[in-house]
Design a protein around this motif. Structure first.
Motif, PDB file in Angstrom:
ATOM      1  N   UNK A 156       8.786  -1.819   5.116  1.00  0.00           N
ATOM      2  CA  UNK A 156      10.032  -1.421   5.510  1.00  0.00           C
ATOM      3  C   UNK A 156      10.708  -1.110   4.187  1.00  0.00           C
ATOM      4  N   UNK A 157      10.780  -1.971   3.406  1.00  0.00           N
ATOM      5  CA  UNK A 157      11.322  -1.616   2.094  1.00  0.00           C
ATOM      6  C   UNK A 157      11.442  -0.194   1.436  1.00  0.00           C
ATOM      7  N   UNK A 158       9.800  -0.005   1.402  1.00  0.00           N
ATOM      8  CA  UNK A 158       9.380   1.311   0.826  1.00  0.00           C
ATOM      9  C   UNK A 158       9.894   2.457   1.653  1.00  0.00           C
ATOM     10  N   UNK A 159       9.914   2.238   3.047  1.00  0.00           N
ATOM     11  CA  UNK A 159      10.473   3.740   3.975  1.00  0.00           C
ATOM     12  C   UNK A 159      12.005   3.613   3.843  1.00  0.00           C
ATOM     13  N   UNK A 160      12.554   2.613   3.606  1.00  0.00           N
ATOM     14  CA  UNK A 160      14.204   2.527   3.598  1.00  0.00           C
ATOM     15  C   UNK A 160      14.618   3.314   2.142  1.00  0.00           C
ATOM     16  N   UNK A 161      13.648   2.963   1.133  1.00  0.00           N
ATOM     17  CA  UNK A 161      13.820   3.714  -0.437  1.00  0.00           C
ATOM     18  C   UNK A 161      13.399   5.160  -0.123  1.00  0.00           C
ATOM     19  N   UNK A 162      12.782   5.731   0.442  1.00  0.00           N
ATOM     20  CA  UNK A 162      12.359   6.887   0.717  1.00  0.00           C
ATOM     21  C   UNK A 162      13.383   7.741   1.472  1.00  0.00           C
TER      22      UNK A 162
END
Length: 303
Positions: free
Chosen positions: A290-296
């Motif tokens: 979730x954190x990675x997707x938000x970052x992308x």
């Protein structure tokens, strides 16, 4: 670094134009242009307003740094005030993200209290708390993005500011290691401790079932781990960008390739040995994704 150069950095950091600054200071656009181009100096009252507006000291605005030439060295100059602002900004982000995940996880307490037959009040509370957590994540996503240059550019510091940060970061890293260990112990031993307490106090502790307390235990353990991991990542980004130019590409997300099998193994161990909740590794992976997707998504939006 001159006053004009510092004003340019502060304006860029706040995403503010010279016209907006002039309006807030009640001066002409031409006056601000002179300050930015080092063709004039604001009067004392305006300097105080600028200091308060950007959260920097008068000493920082007026003192020229002989050792710094960010443009010439091809880097982005970061003052002590800006560094503190960046760390505070990410601390607030961590609070919102972890707080949201805690709400989503602990909402299951109401589901446990409601029992298998369900309870309309408990079910309503479950959805209220769950939606509160999701809303907090959405609120975090739409927050104004700040300090993007610190993430993307090679950073230049005053030597004293950077050394002080390194010393403080070394001390805090030990504290984060303790937090991570505590979080792992809570995840691993939480179930065993609850079973032990239930053996002596019955099926409920403090009026809550073991299942409800397990969600509290898992939420606490994950909170410690996530706080430590996200804090270390923030500090490492500063050190990496200060000592080397940022690297871009898919290597940043190489962890995804081995995260799935490790998570599957951790779930299997949880089922077989019961030393931790089988859901805990899945939740950790989902949080990381979730954190990675938000970052992308944020990076794509900024482009």
């Amino acid at each position: 670094m001159t006053l004009g150069q510092k004003l340019k950095i502060l304006l860029k950091e706040k995403n503010m134009t010279q016209e907006e600054l002039a309006e807030q200071l009640d001066v002409s656009r031409q006056a601000v242009g002179k300050w930015v181009n080092d063709k004039g100096i604001p009067e004392v009252s305006k300097l105080i307003q600028i200091s308060n507006m950007f959260g920097v000291s008068l000493d920082y605005l007026l003192k020229e740094d002989s050792e710094v030439s960010a443009v010439a060295e091809g880097g982005y100059y970061v003052s002590g005030e800006m560094l503190e602002g960046y760390l505070t900004y990410h601390k607030q982000n961590r609070k919102r993200i972890i707080g949201a995940l805690v709400l989503i996880m602990t909402a299951n307490i109401f589901d446990e209290i409601g029992g298998p037959r369900g309870n309309s009040v408990m079910e309503a509370l479950y959805w209220i708390v769950t939606m509160a957590g999701i809303s907090l994540l959405i609120w975090q996503y739409f927050q104004t993005k700040k300090y993007q240059e610190i993430k993307r550019e090679k950073l230049i510091f005053d030597s004293r500011v950077y050394e002080d940060f390194k010393i403080r970061q070394e001390k805090e890293r030990k504290r984060y290691a303790v937090m991570a260990i505590m979080g792992m112990l809570i995840l691993v031993l939480g179930t065993e401790c609850l079973d032990f307490l239930v053996h002596y106090y019955g099926t409920r502790i403090l009026g809550l079932s073991v299942g409800a307390l397990q969600w509290v235990s898992d939420a606490a353990g994950l909170s410690f781990i996530l706080w430590a991991a996200m804090s270390v990542m923030t500090d490492k980004r500063i050190i990496k960008n200060a000592e080397d130019a940022p690297k871009k590409g898919a290597k940043r997300f190489a962890w995804i390739y081995w995260a799935a099998p490790v998570t599957a193994l951790a779930v299997l161990v949880g089922f077989v040995s019961n030393i931790w909740s089988p859901m805990a590794p899945v939740i950790v992976l989902l949080c990381a994704l979730l954190v990675t997707v938000c970052k992308l998504l944020m990076e794509r939006q900024e482009k």
